[in-house]
Structure formats: structure tokens, C-alpha cells
Design a protein around this motif. Structure first.
Motif, mmCIF file in Angstrom:
data_model
loop_
_atom_site.group_PDB
_atom_site.id
_atom_site.type_symbol
_atom_site.label_atom_id
_atom_site.label_comp_id
_atom_site.label_asym_id
_atom_site.label_seq_id
_atom_site.Cartn_x
_atom_site.Cartn_y
_atom_site.Cartn_z
ATOM 1 N N SER A 244 0.844 -1.202 0.000
ATOM 2 C CA SER A 244 0.000 0.000 0.000
ATOM 3 C C SER A 244 0.876 1.248 0.000
ATOM 4 O O SER A 244 0.625 2.211 -0.723
ATOM 5 N N ASN A 309 -6.329 9.447 4.213
ATOM 6 C CA ASN A 309 -6.238 7.988 4.161
ATOM 7 C C ASN A 309 -5.027 7.485 4.930
ATOM 8 O O ASN A 309 -5.108 6.506 5.692
ATOM 9 N N LEU A 313 -4.596 5.113 8.245
ATOM 10 C CA LEU A 313 -3.896 3.828 8.259
ATOM 11 C C LEU A 313 -2.843 3.783 9.361
ATOM 12 O O LEU A 313 -2.654 2.754 10.025
ATOM 13 N N LEU A 316 -4.535 3.468 12.714
ATOM 14 C CA LEU A 316 -4.998 2.090 12.876
ATOM 15 C C LEU A 316 -3.851 1.210 13.363
ATOM 16 O O LEU A 316 -4.009 0.412 14.306
ATOM 17 N N GLU A 321 -4.017 -2.498 15.221
ATOM 18 C CA GLU A 321 -4.991 -3.125 14.340
ATOM 19 C C GLU A 321 -4.465 -3.154 12.903
ATOM 20 O O GLU A 321 -3.601 -2.362 12.518
ATOM 21 N N GLU A 322 -5.020 -4.066 12.110
ATOM 22 C CA GLU A 322 -4.612 -4.216 10.722
ATOM 23 C C GLU A 322 -5.747 -3.787 9.806
ATOM 24 O O GLU A 322 -6.908 -4.135 10.040
ATOM 25 N N ALA A 323 -5.402 -3.032 8.773
ATOM 26 C CA ALA A 323 -6.426 -2.618 7.813
ATOM 27 C C ALA A 323 -6.981 -3.838 7.085
ATOM 28 O O ALA A 323 -6.228 -4.753 6.729
ATOM 29 N N SER A 324 -8.273 -3.843 6.860
ATOM 30 C CA SER A 324 -8.908 -4.954 6.154
ATOM 31 C C SER A 324 -8.553 -4.897 4.671
ATOM 32 O O SER A 324 -8.151 -3.849 4.152
ATOM 33 N N GLU A 327 -10.383 -2.055 3.061
ATOM 34 C CA GLU A 327 -9.802 -0.740 3.326
ATOM 35 C C GLU A 327 -8.553 -0.521 2.482
ATOM 36 O O GLU A 327 -8.344 0.553 1.909
ATOM 37 N N ARG A 328 -7.701 -1.538 2.396
ATOM 38 C CA ARG A 328 -6.478 -1.402 1.600
ATOM 39 C C ARG A 328 -6.796 -1.218 0.124
ATOM 40 O O ARG A 328 -6.143 -0.429 -0.570
#
Length: 411
Positions: A244, A309, A313, A316, A321-324, A327-328
Motif C-alpha cells: 500500500s 487515508n 492507516l 490504525l 490493528e490491521e487494515a482490512s 480498506e487497503r
């Protein structure tokens, strides 16, 4: 986490102090960038003429801490909040697109190095926290596995900023190889282009170069959340998706280039009069007024979306937490969409810029050529990114993991 002595901690730790430190480093970086813009702007013609960002621009950017943005703390790095780094690249792009492109590309590779074996990190940053790697991820060369590593032969192309790098990352589909620039032959005649000329994205050739295992990034490690670098760099910055981050980096240059192009158009339109026998001020043209207003609003909105954005990220990650995938893929699409939209906004402005815009000395000429080149970059494939995003939205199965391209979805 307190201080900088703790290099690794679980995601359940309180990362509030780390987040504040990273944001503060980013603000210091942005303040420093303001002080080098005249130097970078002065080097723009040299970038264009020589197909290489001048050393004066590189040295100025080194002085801001730019190339330490993603260097781990343990090596004297800054571990800066990504959004601040992105905004700094945008500002540099207003002065020189090629300098910004090279700065972004060279620096983001440090993030990948931080995910690799500690021995690779020691070699990479052993002499300076400002160490730089260029890349050529398209697997155009050849490699074979041998005892203790790999043997590489052939040519890899389009390695932006290789003239200013000490290392180069070369793609091998499901793995990447890191080699010293001293082990490659740079083809200085391979870069003959009209846009982003100063990036010096030249081809490199290797002949029987041995790459030990510890200088290899096996992408399956990232897929399996088993990055060797996490043993010493287990912190929020490095939990952000590398793919990303990489795919969002060219967007920063494009946004800054478009912003600079609009400013140049505005400045020229203030004093330009129409030919066609009227001599009326161009600024009184209602079509110009509407087009300029739309372009300014569009580019500013895209810039705010992109930075928002990446603030999200990073926040998060700082919450452990990890972006889904959804979301990515949204961020991936919006980064590519930003490149396309900035380019389209300037093509709307272009017909109103007058005949003088075609002069080689007019900065608008270079802006258009740079944006056209950026629109063809792999990260700018808006159509491909849209497919991944909407398929995820519909719950359709993704392509199985095989290489760097498919890793985009998973990690």
C-alpha cells in the motif's frame, strides 16, 4: 513504549507515545522541506537537461531527514508518520517533479529493507541512516537458486534514481533480491524519454552476481505475517502494508506536480492577454475562470483525501490493528484515481494556457509531460485497482497469492 531503547513490543502495547513522536518528527521534516525548495527548484532545469536529479538537490533533501523517514530508530532513523512524509514529497514536487519522484522511490524501499533479515539491515544502514535503494520490480532478468543464495544474470529496467542509490532491489516474482549498486552495470543510454526525465530510471545489467539468502525478501514471509525484520522492528510503522505504501508513493509526486502546474497557470493567466486581435486579459475569460476553479478544487480535494487515508492507516496501526483488505483496496484505488484525476484536471486547463505553453521553457510544458509519464506507471492503473476494490466490495474471491502483484490484496 518509552524512549527509543525499546525496539520491539507487542501490538497490545500502548503506542500513543510512539504515534505522537512519529507525528512530531513529520512536522519537523515538513518545516525543513520549506527551507530547501528554492534549491530544488533551481535544479529543475538540470534534472531535465541531464536526465538526472542534481547532487545539490539530493544533498538538500538529505539535510531534511527525508531519507531517514522510514529508517528504523535503532539505526538513527526517524520512523516518521507516513502522511507527513507524503506531504513533504508533494511540496518538493511543486519545485521539481523528478526530484520528488526519486526521493519518494528511494526512501520507500527502506521500508522493505526494515522487513528483512537483521543482517541485511546491518549491511544496508551500517554506514549511514540515509542509505538509499532504487528498484526494478518487474522480473525481467534471470535468477537461479544456488547453495547459500541465488545467482542473478540479465537486465532489469526502469530503476528510478539509481544514480543516487547505494543498493538496488530487483524483482523475482515471488521474491526480491537486494544487491549493491557496485555489482551492477548501469546503462546510461537506456533512459531516453520526454517525461519525468530527471528521474534517471535506467536499466541495470548483472552478470553472475551472487545474492546471499539474507539479502532476499521472500514475499511469502509478508503473506504469512512472518517478516524477519519484525524481530527488531515490531512497531506500528512497519505494521502498515508495504505494498500500500509503495503504490501510494507516486501519487504524492503527481499531486504536487499538478498543484505546481495550476499555480504556474494562475500566475501566467494574471498577466496574459488573448491574441485573436482583442488583447483582452485572459483572466476575464469565463471559461478559464470555471476551468481553473474546478481544477484547483479537484486537486486540493484529492490531496486532502490522500493524506487523510494515510493518517487513518497509521492511526490504525498505532492501535495495534490491521487494515482490512477492503480498506487497503479502497486506498489503493483512490491513490491510482488521484493520479488519473490530477492528469485529467491539467488536460482541461491546457487548452486555455495559450500558445506559449508549448514553449520548452514554459514550466507548464514540463508539467504536462511529467504527468503523462506518471499516468503510465504501474501504480497509476486506476482500472486494475478499481477491479480489485469492487471485487472485494462484492465479496468475490481474489486471485491466489503468487507474486508482488497479488500480494497487494493480501498484505
Amino acid at each position: 513504549m518509552t524512549g527509543v531503547a525499546d525496539y520491539s513490543a507487542p501490538r497490545s502495547a500502548d503506542w500513543g507515545e510512539y504515534r505522537e513522536r512519529a507525528i512530531a518528527e513529520g512536522q519537523r521534516f515538513l518545516d525543513a522541506v520549506e527551507g530547501i525548495l528554492d534549491t530544488v527548484r533551481a535544479g529543475r532545469d538540470t534534472s531535465e537537461a541531464e536526465g538526472r536529479v542534481p547532487d545539490t538537490s539530493i544533498e538538500a533533501m538529505i539535510g531534511t531527514g527525508l531519507f531517514r523517514a522510514f529508517t528504523p530508530l535503532r539505526y538513527g532513523g526517524l520512523e516518521m508518520a507516513p502522511a507527513a512524509f507524503f506531504e513533504g514529497i508533494m511540496r518538493i514536487a511543486e519545485a521539481d517533479s523528478s526530484a520528488a519522484w526519486v526521493a519518494g522511490q528511494l526512501n520507500v524501499h527502506s521500508f522493505e529493507i526494515a522487513l528483512m533479515d537483521e543482517r541485511m539491515q546491518d549491511e544496508f544502514w551500517g554506514e549511514t541512516p540515509d542509505a538509499r535503494a532504487s528498484s526494478s520490480y518487474a522480473p525481467t532478468g534471470k535468477w537461479e537458486q544456488v547453495e547459500g543464495g541465488y545467482r542473478l544474470n540479465g537486465t532489469w529496467t526502469f530503476s528510478s534514481g539509481v544514480d543516487h542509490a547505494q543498493w538496488i532491489i530487483l524483482g523475482g516474482r515471488d521474491r526480491n533480491f537486494v544487491v549493491p549498486v557496485s555489482d551492477v552495470s548501469i546503462d546510461h543510454n537506456s533512459w531516453d524519454v520526454q517525461g519525468l526525465k530527471g528521474t534517471g530510471s535506467k536499466a541495470v545489467t548483472l552478470a553472475d552476481v551472487f545474492v546471499p539468502d539474507h539479502r532476499t525478501h521472500l514475499l511469502i514471509d509478508t503473506y504469512n505475517d512472518a517478516n524477519p525484520g519484525w524481530k527488531v522492528n515490531n512497531r506500528p510503522l512497519y505494521w502498515v502494508s508495504f505494498t500500500s505504501l509503495f503504490n501510494s508513493t507516486p501519487t504524492n509526486t503527481v499531486i504536487g506536480t499538478a498543484t505546481g502546474g495550476i499555480e504556474a497557470f494562475l500566475a501566467q493567466s494574471r498577466i496574459r492577454v488573448t491574441r485573436m486581435g482583442t488583447g483582452a486579459p485572459a483572466a476575464q475569460d469565463p471559461f478559464l475562470q470555471l476551468t481553473l476553479a474546478e481544477a484547483m478544487t479537484t486537486v486540493r480535494t484529492i490531496k486532502e483525501r490522500h493524506l487523510r487515508n494515510w493518517r487513518g492507516l497509521f492511526d490504525l496501526a498505532c492501535r495495534g490493528e490491521e487494515a482490512s483488505p477492503l480498506e487497503r483496496m479502497r486506498v489503493r484505488f483512490e491513490a491510482a484515481d488521484s493520479i488519473a484525476t490530477c492528469y485529467e484536471s491539467l488536460t482541461e486547463v491546457w487548452p486555455l494556457a495559450g500558445a506559449s505553453a508549448s514553449l520548452s521553457a514554459n514550466p507548464l510544458q514540463q508539467v504536462m509531460r511529467d504527468l503523462m509519464s506518471a499516468r503510465n506507471h504501474g501504480s497509476a492503473k486506476k482500472e486494475l485497482a478499481a477491479g480489485k476494490y469492487v471485487k472485494t466490495l462484492f465479496g468475490l474471491p481474489p486471485a491466489p497469492f503468487t507474486d508482488l502483484g497479488t500480494l497487494n490484496y493480501y498484505k
